[in-house]
Design a protein around this motif. Structure first.
Motif, PDB file in Angstrom:
ATOM      1  N   GLY A  21     -11.188  62.614 -22.330  1.00  0.00           N
ATOM      2  CA  GLY A  21      -9.726  63.291 -22.922  1.00  0.00           C
ATOM      3  C   GLY A  21      -8.844  62.894 -21.815  1.00  0.00           C
ATOM      4  N   GLY A  22      -9.252  62.798 -20.497  1.00  0.00           N
ATOM      5  CA  GLY A  22      -8.216  62.177 -19.587  1.00  0.00           C
ATOM      6  C   GLY A  22      -8.154  60.798 -19.888  1.00  0.00           C
ATOM      7  N   CYS A  23      -8.925  59.863 -20.159  1.00  0.00           N
ATOM      8  CA  CYS A  23      -8.659  58.612 -20.752  1.00  0.00           C
ATOM      9  C   CYS A  23      -7.716  58.473 -21.740  1.00  0.00           C
ATOM     10  CB  CYS A  23     -10.089  57.727 -20.801  1.00  0.00           C
ATOM     11  SG  CYS A  23     -11.101  57.810 -19.222  1.00  0.00           S
ATOM     12  N   VAL A  24      -8.016  59.051 -22.883  1.00  0.00           N
ATOM     13  CA  VAL A  24      -7.284  59.297 -23.997  1.00  0.00           C
ATOM     14  C   VAL A  24      -5.851  59.620 -23.676  1.00  0.00           C
ATOM     15  CG1 VAL A  24      -6.970  59.995 -26.246  1.00  0.00           C
ATOM     16  CG2 VAL A  24      -9.138  59.366 -25.594  1.00  0.00           C
ATOM     17  N   ARG A  28      -2.709  57.349 -24.322  1.00  0.00           N
ATOM     18  CA  ARG A  28      -1.562  57.544 -25.054  1.00  0.00           C
ATOM     19  C   ARG A  28      -0.666  58.652 -24.611  1.00  0.00           C
ATOM     20  NH1 ARG A  28      -1.589  54.379 -28.809  1.00  0.00           N
ATOM     21  NH2 ARG A  28      -0.082  56.120 -30.055  1.00  0.00           N
ATOM     22  N   GLU A  29      -0.509  58.818 -23.353  1.00  0.00           N
ATOM     23  CA  GLU A  29       0.569  59.617 -22.615  1.00  0.00           C
ATOM     24  C   GLU A  29       0.422  60.952 -23.247  1.00  0.00           C
ATOM     25  OE1 GLU A  29       3.968  57.231 -22.784  1.00  0.00           O
ATOM     26  OE2 GLU A  29       3.223  55.592 -21.257  1.00  0.00           O
ATOM     27  N   ASN A  30      -0.586  61.598 -23.625  1.00  0.00           N
ATOM     28  CA  ASN A  30      -0.867  62.822 -24.161  1.00  0.00           C
ATOM     29  C   ASN A  30      -0.752  64.112 -23.102  1.00  0.00           C
ATOM     30  OD1 ASN A  30      -1.959  65.385 -25.257  1.00  0.00           O
ATOM     31  ND2 ASN A  30      -1.990  64.329 -27.108  1.00  0.00           N
ATOM     32  N   LEU A  31       0.520  64.679 -22.900  1.00  0.00           N
ATOM     33  CA  LEU A  31       0.531  65.781 -21.928  1.00  0.00           C
ATOM     34  C   LEU A  31      -0.636  66.742 -21.930  1.00  0.00           C
ATOM     35  CD1 LEU A  31       4.574  66.186 -21.775  1.00  0.00           C
ATOM     36  CD2 LEU A  31       3.040  64.808 -20.293  1.00  0.00           C
ATOM     37  N   LEU A  32      -0.953  67.284 -23.024  1.00  0.00           N
ATOM     38  CA  LEU A  32      -1.860  68.459 -23.213  1.00  0.00           C
ATOM     39  C   LEU A  32      -3.203  67.981 -22.393  1.00  0.00           C
ATOM     40  CD1 LEU A  32      -2.886  71.082 -24.312  1.00  0.00           C
ATOM     41  CD2 LEU A  32      -3.310  70.025 -26.309  1.00  0.00           C
ATOM     42  N   LEU A  33      -3.608  66.630 -22.972  1.00  0.00           N
ATOM     43  CA  LEU A  33      -4.977  66.291 -22.573  1.00  0.00           C
ATOM     44  C   LEU A  33      -4.675  65.996 -20.916  1.00  0.00           C
ATOM     45  CD1 LEU A  33      -6.183  63.534 -25.440  1.00  0.00           C
ATOM     46  CD2 LEU A  33      -7.071  66.138 -24.812  1.00  0.00           C
ATOM     47  N   LEU A  34      -3.850  65.297 -20.481  1.00  0.00           N
ATOM     48  CA  LEU A  34      -3.611  65.264 -19.126  1.00  0.00           C
ATOM     49  C   LEU A  34      -3.711  66.332 -18.151  1.00  0.00           C
ATOM     50  CD1 LEU A  34      -0.889  62.386 -19.081  1.00  0.00           C
ATOM     51  CD2 LEU A  34      -3.325  62.132 -18.307  1.00  0.00           C
ATOM     52  N   ARG A  35      -3.024  67.265 -18.779  1.00  0.00           N
ATOM     53  CA  ARG A  35      -3.004  68.552 -18.096  1.00  0.00           C
ATOM     54  C   ARG A  35      -4.242  69.282 -17.988  1.00  0.00           C
ATOM     55  NH1 ARG A  35       2.256  69.630 -20.920  1.00  0.00           N
ATOM     56  NH2 ARG A  35       3.958  69.285 -19.294  1.00  0.00           N
ATOM     57  N   ILE A  36      -4.980  69.396 -19.063  1.00  0.00           N
ATOM     58  CA  ILE A  36      -6.403  69.600 -19.286  1.00  0.00           C
ATOM     59  C   ILE A  36      -7.476  69.042 -18.090  1.00  0.00           C
ATOM     60  CG2 ILE A  36      -8.574  70.011 -20.516  1.00  0.00           C
ATOM     61  CD1 ILE A  36      -6.752  70.498 -22.990  1.00  0.00           C
ATOM     62  N   SER A 221      -3.047  61.946 -12.190  1.00  0.00           N
ATOM     63  CA  SER A 221      -2.845  62.705 -13.450  1.00  0.00           C
ATOM     64  C   SER A 221      -1.408  63.383 -13.304  1.00  0.00           C
ATOM     65  CB  SER A 221      -3.893  63.719 -13.691  1.00  0.00           C
ATOM     66  OG  SER A 221      -4.997  63.070 -13.854  1.00  0.00           O
ATOM     67  N   MET A 222      -1.115  64.021 -12.164  1.00  0.00           N
ATOM     68  CA  MET A 222       0.188  64.687 -11.870  1.00  0.00           C
ATOM     69  C   MET A 222       1.395  63.993 -12.009  1.00  0.00           C
ATOM     70  SD  MET A 222       0.997  67.355  -8.908  1.00  0.00           S
ATOM     71  CE  MET A 222      -0.614  68.094  -8.800  1.00  0.00           C
ATOM     72  N   ASN A 223       1.117  62.684 -11.298  1.00  0.00           N
ATOM     73  CA  ASN A 223       2.166  61.633 -11.237  1.00  0.00           C
ATOM     74  C   ASN A 223       2.426  60.940 -12.655  1.00  0.00           C
ATOM     75  OD1 ASN A 223       3.771  59.761  -9.789  1.00  0.00           O
ATOM     76  ND2 ASN A 223       2.496  58.223 -10.357  1.00  0.00           N
ATOM     77  N   LEU A 224       1.508  60.848 -13.613  1.00  0.00           N
ATOM     78  CA  LEU A 224       1.719  60.376 -14.800  1.00  0.00           C
ATOM     79  C   LEU A 224       2.394  61.562 -15.656  1.00  0.00           C
ATOM     80  CD1 LEU A 224       1.435  58.159 -16.936  1.00  0.00           C
ATOM     81  CD2 LEU A 224      -1.032  58.986 -17.298  1.00  0.00           C
ATOM     82  N   ILE A 225       2.089  62.541 -15.550  1.00  0.00           N
ATOM     83  CA  ILE A 225       2.407  63.642 -16.061  1.00  0.00           C
ATOM     84  C   ILE A 225       4.000  63.811 -15.999  1.00  0.00           C
ATOM     85  CG2 ILE A 225       2.473  66.263 -16.669  1.00  0.00           C
ATOM     86  CD1 ILE A 225      -0.273  66.382 -16.108  1.00  0.00           C
ATOM     87  N   GLY A 226       4.325  63.753 -14.602  1.00  0.00           N
ATOM     88  CA  GLY A 226       5.706  63.752 -14.314  1.00  0.00           C
ATOM     89  C   GLY A 226       6.698  62.369 -14.764  1.00  0.00           C
ATOM     90  N   ARG A 227       6.045  61.446 -14.752  1.00  0.00           N
ATOM     91  CA  ARG A 227       6.711  60.212 -15.344  1.00  0.00           C
ATOM     92  C   ARG A 227       7.002  60.380 -16.935  1.00  0.00           C
ATOM     93  NH1 ARG A 227       3.719  54.738 -13.540  1.00  0.00           N
ATOM     94  NH2 ARG A 227       5.513  53.986 -15.116  1.00  0.00           N
ATOM     95  N   VAL A 228       5.950  60.948 -17.558  1.00  0.00           N
ATOM     96  CA  VAL A 228       6.297  61.143 -19.043  1.00  0.00           C
ATOM     97  C   VAL A 228       7.236  62.170 -19.297  1.00  0.00           C
ATOM     98  CG1 VAL A 228       4.995  61.990 -21.109  1.00  0.00           C
ATOM     99  CG2 VAL A 228       3.664  60.544 -19.652  1.00  0.00           C
ATOM    100  N   ASN A 229       7.135  63.202 -18.631  1.00  0.00           N
ATOM    101  CA  ASN A 229       8.278  64.065 -18.617  1.00  0.00           C
ATOM    102  C   ASN A 229       9.653  63.740 -18.606  1.00  0.00           C
ATOM    103  OD1 ASN A 229       6.667  66.573 -19.423  1.00  0.00           O
ATOM    104  ND2 ASN A 229       6.015  66.927 -17.460  1.00  0.00           N
ATOM    105  N   GLU A 230       9.621  62.731 -17.342  1.00  0.00           N
ATOM    106  CA  GLU A 230      10.995  62.336 -17.048  1.00  0.00           C
ATOM    107  C   GLU A 230      11.538  61.247 -18.284  1.00  0.00           C
ATOM    108  OE1 GLU A 230      12.967  59.039 -13.905  1.00  0.00           O
ATOM    109  OE2 GLU A 230      10.844  59.927 -13.418  1.00  0.00           O
ATOM    110  N   ILE A 231      10.653  60.567 -18.985  1.00  0.00           N
ATOM    111  CA  ILE A 231      10.933  59.710 -20.011  1.00  0.00           C
ATOM    112  C   ILE A 231      11.447  60.442 -20.950  1.00  0.00           C
ATOM    113  CG2 ILE A 231      10.083  58.031 -21.596  1.00  0.00           C
ATOM    114  CD1 ILE A 231       8.244  56.834 -19.457  1.00  0.00           C
ATOM    115  N   ILE A 232      10.427  61.771 -21.385  1.00  0.00           N
ATOM    116  CA  ILE A 232      11.057  62.439 -22.363  1.00  0.00           C
ATOM    117  C   ILE A 232      12.300  63.046 -22.343  1.00  0.00           C
ATOM    118  CG2 ILE A 232      10.674  64.579 -23.646  1.00  0.00           C
ATOM    119  CD1 ILE A 232       7.457  63.820 -23.157  1.00  0.00           C
TER     120      ILE A 232
END
Length: 291
Positions: A21-24, A28-36, A221-232
């Motif tokens: 799930g972390g790899c997916v 795919r920049e899926n925030l739910l899977l990244l947070r889990i 993972s936290m860094n990627l989540i922050g980048r995705v949130n910034e793009i959104i």
């Protein structure tokens, strides 16, 4: 009753699905899977830290837990194949016998010493399993035939009233009887604790290495989540799709994107916009008003 194998299978499957799930989620920049994945790794890190601290500070309770587990396994040694294999592996790996010594095998009904005379005593009575034998004695069988394991090296080794000869006749058969010098003297609880103390540096190094990798994975993972949130956030605040009114009869509508807007859109978004623009071009021009 579920055994250790079932537990390992469940833990392995859980680790597989979380890591997958972390790899997916990263792909795919899926925030739910990244947070889990991030919270799972952080929980695993804290559990390891707590277990390491408890193992270092609470050594005596750990010894008591090991002793209770080994005693319970000795009692059902012949009744549970799983417990038998675990005890044999422990005694062979750590060169030990019993929990505190060989006499702990009195807790097992098959190896218990029977003092009453006139009662039939099985060959294993007042003995120990072959896994208690010193490695040089396990392969000794009537002259040392190569490749034949001596499964009787522990027979009657704790019988203090038996005069041990080379061969003892029991049930019209010849049974090789072991000697007390053929078995390991140290108990497995002490042997395990000595092994842990001797390899404490290696164990701490492995634990620290795993902790660093887990923290690195959580940070990424936290860094990627922050980048995705910034793009959104940027997408929601800057992207708009104004449709220009046709300037003349027969002109089609067109979607307008600025340079900044097109830079932050991925390929899927651009394909969607192109399809939407094609549809708008195929639409009939608006009819002029009669008013």
């Amino acid at each position: 009753q579920f055994g250790a194998c079932f537990f390992l299978v469940v833990v392995g499957l859980l680790m597989f699905f979380i890591c997958f799930g972390g790899c997916v989620g990263a792909l795919r920049e899926n925030l739910l899977l990244l947070r889990i994945y991030m919270w799972f790794v952080l929980c695993l890190f804290f559990l390891q830290a707590i277990a390491g601290a408890m193992g270092f500070l609470l050594r005596q309770p750990m010894v008591d837990a090991i002793t209770a587990t080994l005693n319970a396994s000795i009692e059902v040694y012949r009744d549970s194949k799983e417990k038998q294999d675990a005890i044999d592996w422990t005694q062979e790996t750590f060169s030990c016998c019993g929990v505190k010594g060989a006499d702990d095998w009195d807790y097992n009904i098959y190896f218990k010493c029977v003092e009453s005379e006139g009662i039939y005593q099985a060959p294993e009575t007042c003995g120990v399993p072959p896994s208690c034998c010193i490695s040089t004695q396990i392969a000794r069988w009537k002259g040392g035939v190569e490749g034949v394991v001596n499964l009787q090296c522990g027979y009657r080794t704790r019988d203090k009233h038996l005069v041990l000869d080379k061969n003892l006749s029991l049930n019209d058969g010849i049974l090789t009887v072991g000697n007390v010098s053929d078995i390991n003297k140290m108990g497995c609880a002490q042997a395990i604790m000595e092994w842990i103390n001797n390899h404490l540096g290696v164990l701490c190094g492995i634990l620290i290495g795993l902790s660093v990798l887990e923290l690195l994975a959580a940070f990424m993972s936290m860094n990627l989540i922050g980048r995705v949130n910034e793009i959104i956030k940027q997408y929601k605040t800057t992207i708009s799709f104004p449709i220009q009114e046709p300037l003349s009869q027969g002109a089609s509508s067109a979607l307008v994107l600025s340079r900044t807007e097109s830079d932050i859109l991925n390929s899927d978004d651009m394909m969607f916009l192109e399809e939407l623009d094609n549809i708008s071009r195929q639409m009939p021009p608006p009819q002029p008003s009669n008013r």
